[in-house]
Scaffold this active site. Sequence first.
Site, short mmCIF file in Angstrom:
data_model
loop_
_atom_site.label_atom_id
_atom_site.label_comp_id
_atom_site.label_asym_id
_atom_site.label_seq_id
_atom_site.Cartn_x
_atom_site.Cartn_y
_atom_site.Cartn_z
N ARG A 65 3.72 10.34 -11.89
CA ARG A 65 2.53 10.22 -10.88
C ARG A 65 2.58 11.54 -10.17
O ARG A 65 3.53 12.21 -10.23
CB ARG A 65 2.75 8.99 -9.81
CG ARG A 65 2.98 7.66 -10.59
CD ARG A 65 3.35 6.60 -9.35
NE ARG A 65 3.41 5.40 -10.04
CZ ARG A 65 4.59 4.71 -10.35
NH1 ARG A 65 5.78 5.30 -10.29
NH2 ARG A 65 4.50 3.34 -11.02
N LYS A 115 7.43 4.68 -6.79
CA LYS A 115 6.86 3.58 -5.64
C LYS A 115 7.83 2.68 -5.32
O LYS A 115 8.76 2.41 -6.22
CB LYS A 115 5.66 2.62 -6.44
CG LYS A 115 4.35 3.37 -6.63
CD LYS A 115 3.22 2.66 -7.31
CE LYS A 115 1.99 3.01 -7.35
NZ LYS A 115 0.98 2.09 -7.60
N HIS A 160 -3.52 11.71 -13.26
CA HIS A 160 -3.17 10.38 -14.08
C HIS A 160 -3.62 10.16 -15.60
O HIS A 160 -3.08 9.45 -16.22
CB HIS A 160 -3.86 9.07 -13.45
CG HIS A 160 -3.13 8.06 -12.85
ND1 HIS A 160 -1.78 8.15 -12.19
CD2 HIS A 160 -2.85 6.74 -13.36
CE1 HIS A 160 -1.06 6.99 -11.98
NE2 HIS A 160 -1.65 6.14 -12.52
N ARG A 169 -0.61 10.91 -17.36
CA ARG A 169 0.27 9.92 -17.42
C ARG A 169 -0.23 8.85 -18.56
O ARG A 169 0.59 8.27 -19.35
CB ARG A 169 0.30 9.29 -16.03
CG ARG A 169 1.21 8.15 -16.04
CD ARG A 169 1.35 7.80 -14.29
NE ARG A 169 1.82 6.37 -14.05
CZ ARG A 169 3.04 5.99 -14.23
NH1 ARG A 169 4.01 6.99 -14.34
NH2 ARG A 169 3.30 4.76 -13.81
N HIS A 181 7.10 1.04 -14.29
CA HIS A 181 6.02 -0.13 -13.99
C HIS A 181 7.22 -1.34 -13.67
O HIS A 181 8.15 -1.42 -14.26
CB HIS A 181 5.44 -0.47 -15.03
CG HIS A 181 4.41 0.34 -15.20
ND1 HIS A 181 3.54 0.30 -16.51
CD2 HIS A 181 3.73 1.05 -14.54
CE1 HIS A 181 2.59 1.22 -16.43
NE2 HIS A 181 2.56 1.85 -15.33
N TYR A 219 -1.53 -0.42 -22.55
CA TYR A 219 -1.50 0.95 -23.61
C TYR A 219 -1.33 0.22 -24.90
O TYR A 219 -1.67 1.07 -25.92
CB TYR A 219 -0.31 1.70 -22.96
CG TYR A 219 -0.48 2.30 -21.87
CD1 TYR A 219 -1.41 3.44 -21.60
CD2 TYR A 219 0.27 2.14 -20.67
CE1 TYR A 219 -1.68 4.09 -20.35
CE2 TYR A 219 0.25 2.54 -19.58
CZ TYR A 219 -0.97 3.49 -19.33
OH TYR A 219 -0.94 4.03 -18.30
#
Length: 304
Positions: free
Chosen positions: A154, A178, A250, A253, A276, A285
């Site tokens: 990120r 995150k 992004h 990414r 994630h 994806y």
Amino acid sequence: MYQEQIMWQSYLKGFKAYLRLERSLSENSIAAYLNDLNKLEQFYFSIDREPKITEISKEDLRQFISWLHDLGMQATTQARVISGIKAFCTYLLLENIIEIDPSALLEAPKIARKLPDTLNIYEINSLIDAIDASKPEGMRNKVIIEVLYGCGLRVSELTDLKISNLFSQIEFIKVLGKGNKERLIPIGGVAIKLLTIYLDEVRVHLSVKKGNEDYVFLNRFGAKLSRISIFNLIKQLALKAGIKKTISPHTLRHSFATHLIEGGADLRAVQEMLGHSSITTTEIYTHLDRDYLREVVTQYHPRS
């Protein structure tokens, strides 16, 4: 009215501390939550009512969502605002400020899952080729693209990357993602080589601003790069490379994840590298290689 505003700001201050200490959210996420609550306050002012937190009702929140819709706010933004309101109500319940959660039955609008744009390897190479190597920041910018694409970071993880978290000998880097969750990510040979050159031959000559000594990527003033500077860099390179897609950091990414899945990588491994919390997020994806699927049908289906 003045007293209610003081109470509102007091509750927001407490909510901010709750998000930071108990939820361990980043400053960017906290700012987004507080911005959502500012919209709720604006709604009350628009209907000429005092924003009394202890008297927020389900009907108030339903009208608030209708108000957001009438402003032309997209469903994705509405859903994020609702998430912020629900988090705020959870905090109010925990602090015994309210006894019933008015947001409990509040439903977010249905959102169609949009497949993210990606770049193919030729477009990524064209981005790198568009970098002016004669400029002082040329090598740094090249490393930025290689690390974004090579590690699937990120943008905030890139700007916060620290020298002390580089483990070149075992080809791993450690990032803070995150929710302040740390993770180790493999880094490829090309990225390591360029990163080493940047640190040993370019960054070493910068006059580093106090407090920025451990950050990998610095601007010409010796301070940590900002998120917006990375966004601007990607947009400028895309324009110079003639890439017509709307891209951002992004996008690299997304490309990292897509190319791994297309190459046969295990979904759980990609989830771990992306950071994630749910594999459902990573599963998007698996739907991206549409050209390949179309080719399979064309080649093997009898009716094609």
